[in-house]
Design a protein around this motif. Sequence first.
Motif, PDB file in Angstrom:
ATOM      1  N   UNK A  60       4.363  11.747   1.347  1.00 37.04           N
ATOM      2  CA  UNK A  60       4.901  10.405   1.099  1.00 37.04           C
ATOM      3  C   UNK A  60       5.359   9.747   2.402  1.00 37.04           C
ATOM      4  N   UNK A  61       6.125  10.474   3.203  1.00 36.35           N
ATOM      5  CA  UNK A  61       6.684   9.887   4.419  1.00 36.35           C
ATOM      6  C   UNK A  61       5.638   9.708   5.514  1.00 36.35           C
ATOM      7  N   UNK A  62       4.624  10.553   5.538  1.00 38.52           N
ATOM      8  CA  UNK A  62       3.626  10.481   6.603  1.00 38.52           C
ATOM      9  C   UNK A  62       2.485   9.522   6.329  1.00 38.52           C
ATOM     10  N   UNK A  63       2.355   9.050   5.099  1.00 37.35           N
ATOM     11  CA  UNK A  63       1.260   8.141   4.743  1.00 37.35           C
ATOM     12  C   UNK A  63       1.425   6.780   5.408  1.00 37.35           C
ATOM     13  N   UNK A  64       0.314   6.069   5.549  1.00 39.90           N
ATOM     14  CA  UNK A  64       0.284   4.801   6.279  1.00 39.90           C
ATOM     15  C   UNK A  64       0.889   3.665   5.453  1.00 39.90           C
ATOM     16  N   UNK A  65       1.694   2.820   6.131  1.00 34.39           N
ATOM     17  CA  UNK A  65       2.250   1.632   5.484  1.00 34.39           C
ATOM     18  C   UNK A  65       1.168   0.560   5.360  1.00 34.39           C
ATOM     19  N   UNK A  66       1.069  -0.078   4.180  1.00 32.00           N
ATOM     20  CA  UNK A  66       0.059  -1.126   3.974  1.00 32.00           C
ATOM     21  C   UNK A  66       0.686  -2.431   3.471  1.00 32.00           C
ATOM     22  N   UNK A  67       2.004  -2.532   3.468  1.00 36.02           N
ATOM     23  CA  UNK A  67       2.671  -3.759   3.040  1.00 36.02           C
ATOM     24  C   UNK A  67       2.472  -4.036   1.559  1.00 36.02           C
ATOM     25  N   UNK A  68       2.052  -5.265   1.240  1.00 36.36           N
ATOM     26  CA  UNK A  68       1.891  -5.692  -0.151  1.00 36.36           C
ATOM     27  C   UNK A  68       0.446  -5.575  -0.634  1.00 36.36           C
ATOM     28  N   UNK A  69      -0.366  -4.846   0.078  1.00 37.71           N
ATOM     29  CA  UNK A  69      -1.784  -4.744  -0.290  1.00 37.71           C
ATOM     30  C   UNK A  69      -1.979  -4.105  -1.666  1.00 37.71           C
ATOM     31  N   UNK A  70      -1.134  -3.140  -2.027  1.00 36.46           N
ATOM     32  CA  UNK A  70      -1.273  -2.466  -3.325  1.00 36.46           C
ATOM     33  C   UNK A  70      -1.010  -3.398  -4.502  1.00 36.46           C
ATOM     34  N   UNK A  71      -0.272  -4.488  -4.274  1.00 40.87           N
ATOM     35  CA  UNK A  71       0.052  -5.422  -5.349  1.00 40.87           C
ATOM     36  C   UNK A  71      -1.135  -6.329  -5.695  1.00 40.87           C
ATOM     37  N   UNK A  72      -2.129  -6.364  -4.821  1.00 39.22           N
ATOM     38  CA  UNK A  72      -3.303  -7.202  -5.068  1.00 39.22           C
ATOM     39  C   UNK A  72      -4.090  -6.725  -6.289  1.00 39.22           C
ATOM     40  N   UNK A  73      -3.924  -5.443  -6.640  1.00 40.83           N
ATOM     41  CA  UNK A  73      -4.658  -4.854  -7.760  1.00 40.83           C
ATOM     42  C   UNK A  73      -4.448  -5.627  -9.052  1.00 40.83           C
ATOM     43  N   UNK A  74      -3.185  -5.991  -9.320  1.00 38.58           N
ATOM     44  CA  UNK A  74      -2.870  -6.641 -10.589  1.00 38.58           C
ATOM     45  C   UNK A  74      -3.164  -8.134 -10.545  1.00 38.58           C
ATOM     46  N   UNK A  75      -2.927  -8.783  -9.400  1.00 39.08           N
ATOM     47  CA  UNK A  75      -3.066 -10.238  -9.343  1.00 39.08           C
ATOM     48  C   UNK A  75      -4.498 -10.701  -9.092  1.00 39.08           C
ATOM     49  N   UNK A  76      -5.317  -9.864  -8.483  1.00 43.92           N
ATOM     50  CA  UNK A  76      -6.700 -10.245  -8.222  1.00 43.92           C
ATOM     51  C   UNK A  76      -7.631  -9.903  -9.382  1.00 43.92           C
TER      52      UNK A  76
END
Length: 314
Positions: A60-76
């Motif tokens: 969890x701590x070592x994974x890459x930060x991607x900001x709000x990119x994961x939220x695009x799944x629901x809105x797109x």
Amino acid sequence: MTKSHPNKKRKLFQEFKHLRKNRELLLLAMPGILFELVIKYLPMIGLILAFKYFRYDQGILGSKWVGFKNFEFIFKSQDAWRIIRNTLLYNMTYIALGTLAALVLSILLYEVSGRMVKVYQTTLFLPYFISLVLVGYITYGFLEHKSGYLNSFLSTIGLSPHKWYFETTPWLFILPVVAVWKSVGFSTLIYYAGIVGINTEYYEAAKLDGASRVQMIFRITLPLMKPLIIIVFILGLGNIFRGDFGLHYFVPNGVGANLATTDVIDTYVYRALAKLGDINSGAAVGFLQSVVGLITIVSANAAVRRIDKENALF
């Protein structure tokens, strides 16, 4: 500085004395406190997955930060409007119908004699403990198009049977009925406890003045129950953006033909992530639902405070 030090010591001593005095109650509460910490608060560390591209080898701590990119799944998604609309409208319907049904039943329970009230309480409360998987089977027993109870009844009165699971419109009524049937017992007991707590002198004085049962309900019971109704209503709004997964997945039986009116955010995300296995998007949707729920509760409470400060939740 020297004056505040003894005050702090005295305050700590009083708190320790209070804890020691109530140690039996604390021991009784400890399993519940530990359960809340382990099940609800400890997993909150995983909220950062909503802003990361999680990889098992990096943790969890070592994974890459991607900001709000994961939220695009629901809105797109092309179905975003449909599932958000269904979630909000169903939840508003459940809150409204559930509150109305629970208030009516709690008032009726209060009018029942002492012996029978326990029987009615148990009967109302029993569906609350039934698994939604079992509720799905019970619903299937009623709606199955060949030998279901409802179609058999329609046949006896000369009407043609329906293939309920392959239709869309009936579920706008079926799901609220099932939701209220399952949860109304719990809400009824809350409101019934509130009614029992009302001072009986109010009713006795109203009887002396010649008030009828209906007048006492609208002039005494409901006004004095208003704070409790508002609290339950505000807490219910906290889940307005969170669909009941069990209800909307097991009861409609996951048939694609009725998804237009049965699909909500939780069922849509489950089906999508079951295929993709995308933990990050699932965490993002869960985080979004919690934030919207918090905003809804705070906004509703602020509105209540402006109208009637004494009845606000906080």
